[in-house]
Motif scaffolding. Structure first.
Motif, PDB file in Angstrom:
ATOM      1  N   ILE A 288     -14.908  -0.303 -13.380  1.00 26.26           N
ATOM      2  CA  ILE A 288     -14.445  -1.676 -13.146  1.00 26.26           C
ATOM      3  C   ILE A 288     -13.423  -1.689 -12.001  1.00 26.26           C
ATOM      4  N   VAL A 289     -12.559  -0.680 -11.985  1.00 24.17           N
ATOM      5  CA  VAL A 289     -11.582  -0.566 -10.886  1.00 24.17           C
ATOM      6  C   VAL A 289     -12.332  -0.397  -9.557  1.00 24.17           C
ATOM      7  N   SER A 290     -13.405   0.369  -9.569  1.00 25.19           N
ATOM      8  CA  SER A 290     -14.220   0.531  -8.353  1.00 25.19           C
ATOM      9  C   SER A 290     -14.826  -0.797  -7.923  1.00 25.19           C
ATOM     10  N   GLY A 291     -15.205  -1.597  -8.918  1.00 23.81           N
ATOM     11  CA  GLY A 291     -15.782  -2.912  -8.629  1.00 23.81           C
ATOM     12  C   GLY A 291     -14.806  -3.810  -7.891  1.00 23.81           C
ATOM     13  N   LEU A 292     -13.515  -3.625  -8.164  1.00 23.31           N
ATOM     14  CA  LEU A 292     -12.493  -4.385  -7.429  1.00 23.31           C
ATOM     15  C   LEU A 292     -12.265  -3.760  -6.052  1.00 23.31           C
ATOM     16  N   ASN A 293     -12.185  -2.440  -6.029  1.00 23.04           N
ATOM     17  CA  ASN A 293     -11.832  -1.769  -4.763  1.00 23.04           C
ATOM     18  C   ASN A 293     -12.923  -1.876  -3.702  1.00 23.04           C
TER      19      ASN A 293
ATOM     20  N   ASP B 208     -26.932   2.006   2.078  1.00 22.05           N
ATOM     21  CA  ASP B 208     -25.716   2.457   1.381  1.00 22.05           C
ATOM     22  C   ASP B 208     -24.464   1.894   2.043  1.00 22.05           C
ATOM     23  N   ALA B 209     -23.339   2.193   1.407  1.00 18.74           N
ATOM     24  CA  ALA B 209     -22.039   1.836   1.979  1.00 18.74           C
ATOM     25  C   ALA B 209     -21.566   2.974   2.884  1.00 18.74           C
ATOM     26  N   PHE B 210     -20.924   2.605   3.960  1.00 19.70           N
ATOM     27  CA  PHE B 210     -20.375   3.584   4.909  1.00 19.70           C
ATOM     28  C   PHE B 210     -18.989   3.107   5.320  1.00 19.70           C
ATOM     29  N   LEU B 211     -18.284   3.961   6.062  1.00 23.11           N
ATOM     30  CA  LEU B 211     -17.009   3.536   6.633  1.00 23.11           C
ATOM     31  C   LEU B 211     -17.272   3.063   8.060  1.00 23.11           C
ATOM     32  N   GLN B 212     -16.602   1.979   8.415  1.00 22.14           N
ATOM     33  CA  GLN B 212     -16.749   1.447   9.766  1.00 22.14           C
ATOM     34  C   GLN B 212     -16.125   2.389  10.791  1.00 22.14           C
ATOM     35  N   ARG B 213     -15.092   3.088  10.318  1.00 24.55           N
ATOM     36  CA  ARG B 213     -14.324   3.978  11.203  1.00 24.55           C
ATOM     37  C   ARG B 213     -13.701   5.065  10.338  1.00 24.55           C
ATOM     38  N   GLU B 214     -13.142   6.064  10.967  1.00 22.21           N
ATOM     39  CA  GLU B 214     -12.453   7.109  10.201  1.00 22.21           C
ATOM     40  C   GLU B 214     -11.221   6.487   9.541  1.00 22.21           C
ATOM     41  N   ILE B 215     -10.835   7.026   8.386  1.00 22.24           N
ATOM     42  CA  ILE B 215      -9.670   6.515   7.658  1.00 22.24           C
ATOM     43  C   ILE B 215      -8.397   6.875   8.423  1.00 22.24           C
ATOM     44  N   GLN B 216      -7.449   5.908   8.457  1.00 20.11           N
ATOM     45  CA  GLN B 216      -6.263   6.135   9.298  1.00 20.11           C
ATOM     46  C   GLN B 216      -4.978   6.393   8.527  1.00 20.11           C
ATOM     47  N   THR B 217      -4.866   5.828   7.326  1.00 20.66           N
ATOM     48  CA  THR B 217      -3.593   5.970   6.607  1.00 20.66           C
ATOM     49  C   THR B 217      -3.836   6.514   5.200  1.00 20.66           C
ATOM     50  N   ALA B 218      -2.726   6.967   4.582  1.00 22.10           N
ATOM     51  CA  ALA B 218      -2.810   7.489   3.214  1.00 22.10           C
ATOM     52  C   ALA B 218      -3.240   6.380   2.245  1.00 22.10           C
ATOM     53  N   GLU B 219      -2.798   5.131   2.515  1.00 23.28           N
ATOM     54  CA  GLU B 219      -3.168   4.005   1.635  1.00 23.28           C
ATOM     55  C   GLU B 219      -4.679   3.773   1.693  1.00 23.28           C
ATOM     56  N   GLU B 220      -5.210   3.819   2.935  1.00 30.61           N
ATOM     57  CA  GLU B 220      -6.651   3.612   3.075  1.00 30.61           C
ATOM     58  C   GLU B 220      -7.415   4.733   2.350  1.00 30.61           C
ATOM     59  N   ARG B 221      -6.909   5.958   2.496  1.00 31.91           N
ATOM     60  CA  ARG B 221      -7.571   7.100   1.853  1.00 31.91           C
ATOM     61  C   ARG B 221      -7.619   6.906   0.336  1.00 31.91           C
ATOM     62  N   LYS B 222      -6.494   6.442  -0.222  1.00 31.46           N
ATOM     63  CA  LYS B 222      -6.409   6.244  -1.676  1.00 31.46           C
ATOM     64  C   LYS B 222      -7.365   5.126  -2.118  1.00 31.46           C
ATOM     65  N   LEU B 223      -7.393   4.048  -1.343  1.00 31.82           N
ATOM     66  CA  LEU B 223      -8.252   2.914  -1.692  1.00 31.82           C
ATOM     67  C   LEU B 223      -9.724   3.354  -1.717  1.00 31.82           C
ATOM     68  N   VAL B 224     -10.118   4.094  -0.693  1.00 38.85           N
ATOM     69  CA  VAL B 224     -11.518   4.540  -0.615  1.00 38.85           C
ATOM     70  C   VAL B 224     -11.816   5.533  -1.744  1.00 38.85           C
ATOM     71  N   ALA B 225     -10.852   6.423  -2.026  1.00 40.60           N
ATOM     72  CA  ALA B 225     -11.064   7.409  -3.102  1.00 40.60           C
ATOM     73  C   ALA B 225     -11.164   6.698  -4.452  1.00 40.60           C
ATOM     74  N   ASP B 226     -10.313   5.683  -4.689  1.00 44.99           N
ATOM     75  CA  ASP B 226     -10.344   4.947  -5.963  1.00 44.99           C
ATOM     76  C   ASP B 226     -11.639   4.152  -6.110  1.00 44.99           C
ATOM     77  N   TRP B 227     -12.122   3.654  -4.988  1.00 43.86           N
ATOM     78  CA  TRP B 227     -13.399   2.931  -4.986  1.00 43.86           C
ATOM     79  C   TRP B 227     -14.542   3.898  -5.372  1.00 43.86           C
ATOM     80  N   GLY B 228     -14.557   5.062  -4.749  1.00 42.93           N
ATOM     81  CA  GLY B 228     -15.648   6.009  -4.990  1.00 42.93           C
ATOM     82  C   GLY B 228     -15.603   6.624  -6.387  1.00 42.93           C
ATOM     83  N   ARG B 229     -14.380   6.901  -6.871  1.00 44.05           N
ATOM     84  CA  ARG B 229     -14.259   7.693  -8.105  1.00 44.05           C
ATOM     85  C   ARG B 229     -15.020   7.062  -9.272  1.00 44.05           C
ATOM     86  N   GLY B 230     -14.818   5.771  -9.489  1.00 41.67           N
ATOM     87  CA  GLY B 230     -15.437   5.117 -10.648  1.00 41.67           C
ATOM     88  C   GLY B 230     -16.939   4.962 -10.531  1.00 41.67           C
ATOM     89  N   TRP B 231     -17.472   5.122  -9.341  1.00 41.81           N
ATOM     90  CA  TRP B 231     -18.921   4.965  -9.149  1.00 41.81           C
ATOM     91  C   TRP B 231     -19.617   6.301  -8.852  1.00 41.81           C
TER      92      TRP B 231
END
Ligand SMILES: C[S@@+](CC[C@H](N)C(=O)[O-])C[C@H]1O[C@@H](n2cnc3c(N)ncnc32)[C@H](O)[C@@H]1O
Length: 284
Positions: free
Chosen positions: A257-262, A167-190
């Motif tokens: 599709i957005v998740s596919g980009l993120n 599976d996919a994992f995070l290399q490290r804990e999320i550090q910024t609000a932008e990173e949090r949003k990117l990861v959430a947008d990636w997960g949401r569509g999938w």
């Protein structure tokens, strides 16, 4: 069934025809990344190779009873039954996928080797110690309560039984609000509610009682799959937007599709990694 699970079901049903054409689903039946290595360079071969790598990781033999938890349309079950000869139970919350799986099992003449079961891998009705191997191929990510899912896997494994997760994992804990949003947008569509770090996931396995946890980094082996999803999503996004606006496609299809980009950005930014994790239920 929780609202999240209903969304996971709808997402998988909505993307089925796209996967059929763009992922060559009919040639391998796997809804997951390919594992590319020195000898495996083509998409279809790499998707099948992922099964080979996971099976070798936990040394599956023909005497094993394997639970394919979150089995999609039974791509892995078919591979394990044919190539290794083990007995497989494919479990899924998605009835439509199980119907497709059943048709494939009949087509391959594997009815005596593979059983299918409609249900939630976090709360199964299996007796304790039912399986030698519990297998999650890009399916544990969908779990809303990963600790519960791991504890349930531990319960249904025999002492000495193995768990394997790709599976996919995070290399490290999320550090910024932008990173949090990117990861959430990636997960949401999938249909992925949260993505755990390597450290947090390893802790879950240890806390559940597993021993010999090994986390193998395989991000480089899945990059061609990640690129394939990215490029396809890039082309599909404008079309999907129009179709979605006209009500001809669901918003879930656009989200996926957005998740596919993120997923690609998350990996390029070295936030996301791909791992194959294994562990053993100790013999006490
Ligand atoms: C990305 S697909 C991977 C399917 C399959 N493992 C493969 O590699 O082809 C994720 C699968 O997990 C299933 N799934 C998600 N949550 C589940 C749950 N709580 N219990 C059982 N199956 C689940 C989905 O319905 C879907 O079939």
């Amino acid at each position: 069934m929780t609202p999240h699970q209903l969304r996971v079901i709808q997402y998988n049903n909505d993307i089925h025809s796209a996967y059929k054409w763009l992922w060559a689903l009919d040639r391998h039946h796997g809804i997951h990344c390919g594992f590319f290595d020195e000898t495996t360079h083509r998409h279809v071969d790499a998707v099948l190779n992922m099964n080979r790598v996971m099976a070798a990781t936990v040394r599956i033999t023909c005497d094993d009873a394997v639970l394919d938890a979150g089995c999609g349309i039974a791509g892995s079950g078919i591979w394990i039954a044919r190539e290794v000869g083990a007995r497989v139970t494919g479990m899924n919350i998605n009835h439509a996928q199980l119907q497709k799986a059943q048709r494939l099992i009949v087509r391959y003449g594997l009815g005596s080797k593979i059983d299918l079961c409609l249900g939630d891998y976090s709360r199964s009705a299996f007796k304790s110690c039912s399986f030698d191997v519990v297998w999650f191929l890009e399916s544990l990510c969908c779990s809303e309560d990963k600790a519960l899912t791991i504890q349930e896997s531990y319960r249904i494994l025999q002492p000495g039984g193995r768990i394997v997760i790709a599976d996919a994992f995070l290399q490290r804990e999320i550090q910024t609000a932008e990173e949090r949003k990117l990861v959430a947008d990636w997960g949401r569509g999938w249909g992925v509610p949260d993505v755990l770090s390597e450290a947090a996931f390893t802790r879950l396995l240890v806390d559940a009682g597993f021993a010999g946890v090994q986390f193998r980094h395989h991000t480089n082996n899945v990059i061609p799959s990640s690129r394939r999803i990215f490029i396809t999503s890039l082309f599909l996004k404008p079309v999907a937007r129009i179709f979605c606006g006209l009500g001809l496609r669901s918003s879930l299809q656009l989200d996926s599709i957005v998740s596919g980009l993120n997923q690609y950005y998350v990996r390029e930014l070295n936030i996301g990694i791909y791992g194959i994790v294994s562990a053993t239920k100790p013999v006490l």
